[in-house]
Scaffold this motif. Structure first.
Motif, short mmCIF file in Angstrom:
data_model
loop_
_atom_site.label_atom_id
_atom_site.label_comp_id
_atom_site.label_asym_id
_atom_site.label_seq_id
_atom_site.Cartn_x
_atom_site.Cartn_y
_atom_site.Cartn_z
N TYR A 7 0.84 -1.20 0.00
CA TYR A 7 0.00 0.00 0.00
C TYR A 7 0.87 1.25 0.00
CZ TYR A 7 -4.01 3.00 1.07
OH TYR A 7 -4.98 3.97 1.03
N LEU A 8 1.93 1.24 0.79
CA LEU A 8 2.85 2.38 0.81
C LEU A 8 3.46 2.60 -0.58
CD1 LEU A 8 4.32 4.56 2.50
CD2 LEU A 8 6.11 2.87 2.91
N GLU A 9 3.81 1.53 -1.28
CA GLU A 9 4.36 1.65 -2.63
C GLU A 9 3.35 2.29 -3.58
OE1 GLU A 9 5.47 -2.38 -3.56
OE2 GLU A 9 7.26 -2.28 -2.28
N VAL A 10 2.09 1.91 -3.48
CA VAL A 10 1.04 2.49 -4.32
C VAL A 10 0.93 3.99 -4.04
CG1 VAL A 10 -1.47 2.55 -4.68
CG2 VAL A 10 -0.27 0.36 -4.57
N ILE A 11 0.91 4.34 -2.76
CA ILE A 11 0.77 5.75 -2.37
C ILE A 11 1.98 6.55 -2.81
CG2 ILE A 11 0.73 7.28 -0.36
CD1 ILE A 11 -1.15 5.17 0.93
N VAL A 12 3.17 6.01 -2.58
CA VAL A 12 4.39 6.73 -2.93
C VAL A 12 4.49 6.94 -4.44
CG1 VAL A 12 6.92 6.56 -2.98
CG2 VAL A 12 5.67 6.16 -0.84
N GLU A 13 4.07 5.97 -5.22
CA GLU A 13 4.11 6.15 -6.68
C GLU A 13 3.15 7.26 -7.10
OE1 GLU A 13 5.20 6.21 -10.44
OE2 GLU A 13 6.28 5.22 -8.81
N ASP A 14 1.98 7.32 -6.49
CA ASP A 14 1.05 8.39 -6.79
C ASP A 14 1.61 9.73 -6.31
OD1 ASP A 14 -1.82 8.87 -7.79
OD2 ASP A 14 -1.80 9.95 -5.88
N PHE A 15 2.26 9.74 -5.15
CA PHE A 15 2.89 10.94 -4.61
C PHE A 15 3.97 11.42 -5.57
CE2 PHE A 15 3.90 12.93 -0.25
CZ PHE A 15 4.55 14.03 -0.80
N ARG A 16 4.77 10.48 -6.08
CA ARG A 16 5.84 10.83 -7.02
C ARG A 16 5.27 11.55 -8.25
NH1 ARG A 16 10.85 8.57 -8.95
NH2 ARG A 16 10.68 6.78 -7.56
N ARG A 17 4.21 10.99 -8.80
CA ARG A 17 3.58 11.62 -9.98
C ARG A 17 3.06 13.01 -9.64
NH1 ARG A 17 1.82 6.34 -10.79
NH2 ARG A 17 -0.21 6.75 -9.84
#
Length: 191
Positions: A60-70
């Motif tokens: 879940y953190l990976e999903v959030i961080v990828e969205d944060f990166r974008r």
């Protein structure tokens, strides 16, 4: 790549259940059984996706961080890293936080172990560094670079924590304007 809707639904159910449980207890106290019960899936289904509860959180953190990166990179990409060409409507970070507000409420809660904050901090710091390298932005040499990256990361997360402390009352558009002012004064992307 085509995603199986059953897999997506299962992962969403597990993430939602995990967030609910994290509101009342730390990650290390959450059992697979209670997570499965709340997510309404069986243990076999759980084990076909994850080995343990920590993997659910990590994914879940990976999903959030990828969205944060974008969200972080979007205004810089649109302006080719020229701060003077950036406007408040381009900023997406606050919209990202609203989208994942349940997660951020847990991470930024002062009663929650700092482990969650540091996981987020390290992830955000890494993509800021990658963004600097990828876009060939001049960086300071040696230890100063480490401090600059940590400063930049804490500045962003500090804004989000302050927003959390104000119960997300300020609208994203106002925060976008404030952020434009801040980054135009102090940014590694400035020419």
């Amino acid at each position: 790549m085509k995603h199986d809707l059953r897999v997506i639904k299962t992962q969403e159910s597990l993430r939602h259940a995990l967030l609910e449980l994290l509101k009342v207890k730390p990650l290390e106290d959450i059992s697979i059984a209670e997570l499965c019960r709340l997510a309404q899936i069986n243990r076999g289904t759980f084990y076909s996706h994850y080995k343990n509860v920590h993997q659910v959180f990590k994914h879940y953190l990976e999903v959030i961080v990828e969205d944060f990166r974008r969200a972080y990179e979007e205004p810089y990409i649109k302006t080719r890293f020229k701060i003077e060409n950036m406007n408040a409507d381009m900023i997406q970070i606050f919209h990202h936080v609203k989208k994942y507000q349940d997660f951020y409420q847990i991470v930024f809660d002062h009663r929650i172990p700092m482990m969650y904050y540091y996981l987020l901090f390290d992830s955000v710091r890494t993509f800021i560094e990658e963004s600097l390298v990828k876009n060939q932005i001049d960086k300071e040499e040696g230890t100063l670079e480490d401090y600059l990256l940590s400063y930049q990361t804490n500045a962003i997360l500090g804004l989000l924590i302050e927003w959390h402390r104000k119960d997300y009352q300020t609208n994203a558009e106002e925060l976008n304007k404030q952020l434009i002012t801040i980054i135009s004064l102090n940014s590694p992307f400035r020419n």
